[in-house]
Design a protein around this motif. Structure first.
Motif, PDB file in Angstrom:
ATOM      1  N   ALA A  47     -24.053 -20.886 -55.768  1.00  0.00           N
ATOM      2  CA  ALA A  47     -24.569 -22.101 -55.142  1.00  0.00           C
ATOM      3  C   ALA A  47     -26.090 -22.008 -55.054  1.00  0.00           C
ATOM      4  O   ALA A  47     -26.704 -20.996 -55.439  1.00  0.00           O
ATOM      5  N   TRP A  48     -26.670 -23.058 -54.542  1.00  0.00           N
ATOM      6  CA  TRP A  48     -28.113 -23.121 -54.306  1.00  0.00           C
ATOM      7  C   TRP A  48     -28.351 -23.684 -52.906  1.00  0.00           C
ATOM      8  O   TRP A  48     -27.642 -24.589 -52.472  1.00  0.00           O
ATOM      9  N   VAL A  49     -29.368 -23.140 -52.231  1.00  0.00           N
ATOM     10  CA  VAL A  49     -29.861 -23.729 -50.993  1.00  0.00           C
ATOM     11  C   VAL A  49     -31.175 -24.412 -51.334  1.00  0.00           C
ATOM     12  O   VAL A  49     -32.092 -23.779 -51.878  1.00  0.00           O
ATOM     13  N   VAL A  50     -31.261 -25.698 -51.021  1.00  0.00           N
ATOM     14  CA  VAL A  50     -32.430 -26.489 -51.431  1.00  0.00           C
ATOM     15  C   VAL A  50     -33.116 -27.047 -50.185  1.00  0.00           C
ATOM     16  O   VAL A  50     -32.706 -28.100 -49.655  1.00  0.00           O
ATOM     17  N   PRO A  51     -34.141 -26.362 -49.670  1.00  0.00           N
ATOM     18  CA  PRO A  51     -34.891 -26.921 -48.535  1.00  0.00           C
ATOM     19  C   PRO A  51     -35.653 -28.168 -48.967  1.00  0.00           C
ATOM     20  O   PRO A  51     -35.952 -28.361 -50.143  1.00  0.00           O
ATOM     21  N   ASP A  52     -35.995 -28.990 -48.003  1.00  0.00           N
ATOM     22  CA  ASP A  52     -36.718 -30.218 -48.332  1.00  0.00           C
ATOM     23  C   ASP A  52     -38.148 -29.939 -48.797  1.00  0.00           C
ATOM     24  O   ASP A  52     -38.681 -30.675 -49.629  1.00  0.00           O
TER      25      ASP A  52
END
Length: 311
Positions: A47-52
């Protein structure tokens, strides 16, 4: 209790929200729950964590992410994937128009998703932290930290996978404690890694002089410490302690002690019904007036005002 243990004592899960998500690609979850601290364990699939406001962070299967809120972010199978589902405050899941999906996507005990046989399995746990001690810990963390699976050896992730789907008496307490242990173990392992850029107070714990002083003031904040008494306990001169402490921690020992005492007082005002005078004695001030003066100088409000606002 050492200095790290004191700081980590803040995040205690009490009825924390724990969920096992089972999803079929393509999937993308927009997280807007405003949780101060979230742990995400990718059990199966990447998966990926995508901060704003930061670059996407990869989260391969087996890795653990600790995410500092309350800023929103996205977790997805592809960093370019537009959000499909929004997780809102109170852990309410909706579509992009706001229609609730909680019942529709319920897959059983603490399990949620679009397919019980989905290829991606993720466990997430959120903390609703509060208080000044917790803020000291959160300030030491990046928005997203990832602990690779091969960076540590722990039975806790597998145990959490086993326990999260059980529905037995006392299970909520078991899961709370497991989440506590996993967060603390993950942070301890992460802080020990060179790329972590561990905060000054953590690095200073390894110093034979400053580490001892940190433990002394945090174990017994009510003691009438002075630079002289701390230096004597550490076996160095006052000048040597003042210089070494400031170099390693970034502030003089008495400034650190004052900040620690006031943070403890702020949390006790919020979490207990003790009188201001009793709290003053617990954290090293001789009277309610002395605590009030110091407290207002640092926080801008009186202890009573702080307690009223936190109620």
């Amino acid at each position: 209790m050492d200095a790290l243990a004191n700081l980590l004592d803040g995040p205690r899960a009490r009825g924390a929200f724990l969920l096992r998500s089972v999803l079929t690609p393509p999937w993308s979850l927009r997280i807007e729950d405003r949780a101060p601290l979230t742990l995400v364990y990718m059990v199966r699939a990447d998966a990926w964590v995508v901060p704003d406001r930061a670059p996407p962070v990869p989260l391969p299967a087996g890795d653990i992410a600790v995410i500092r809120g309350p800023e929103p972010y996205t977790v997805a199978d592809d960093p370019a994937r537009p959000p499909q589902i929004v997780i809102r405050p109170g852990q309410v899941s909706t579509d992009l128009r706001g229609a609730e999906l909680c019942d529709e996507m319920d897959l059983g005990v603490r399990t949620w998703g679009d397919d019980p046989d989905g290829g991606a399995v993720m466990i997430s746990g959120t903390y609703q932290l509060g208080g000044e001690i917790s803020r000291r810990l959160l300030a030491a963390l990046p928005q997203v930290l990832v602990l690779p699976a091969d960076a540590w050896r722990s039975p806790l992730p597998a145990l959490l996978c086993e326990e999260i789907v059980k529905d037995e008496p006392g299970q909520e307490v078991v899961l709370d404690r497991l989440l506590d242990l996993l967060v603390i173990a993950a942070l301890r392992a992460w802080f020990s890694r060179p790329e972590a850029e561990a905060p000054a107070w953590y690095q200073a714990l390894a110093d034979p002089v400053v580490g001892r002083v940190l433990r002394l003031v945090q174990d017994d904040p009510a003691h009438p410490w002075t630079v002289a008494t701390l230096a004597a306990k550490a076996g160095v001169s006052r000048a040597a302690l003042a210089r070494r402490f400031s170099e390693l921690v970034g502030e003089p020992p008495m400034t650190y002690l004052t900040g620690w005492r006031l943070a403890l007082a702020a949390d006790r005002l919020r979490d207990t019904e003790d009188t201001i005078g009793a709290i003053a004695r617990q954290v090293g001030y001789g009277s309610a007036f002395a605590l009030s003066s110091a407290f207002k100088r640092v926080y801008g409000v009186s202890p009573q005002e702080h307690r009223t606002r936190a109620a």
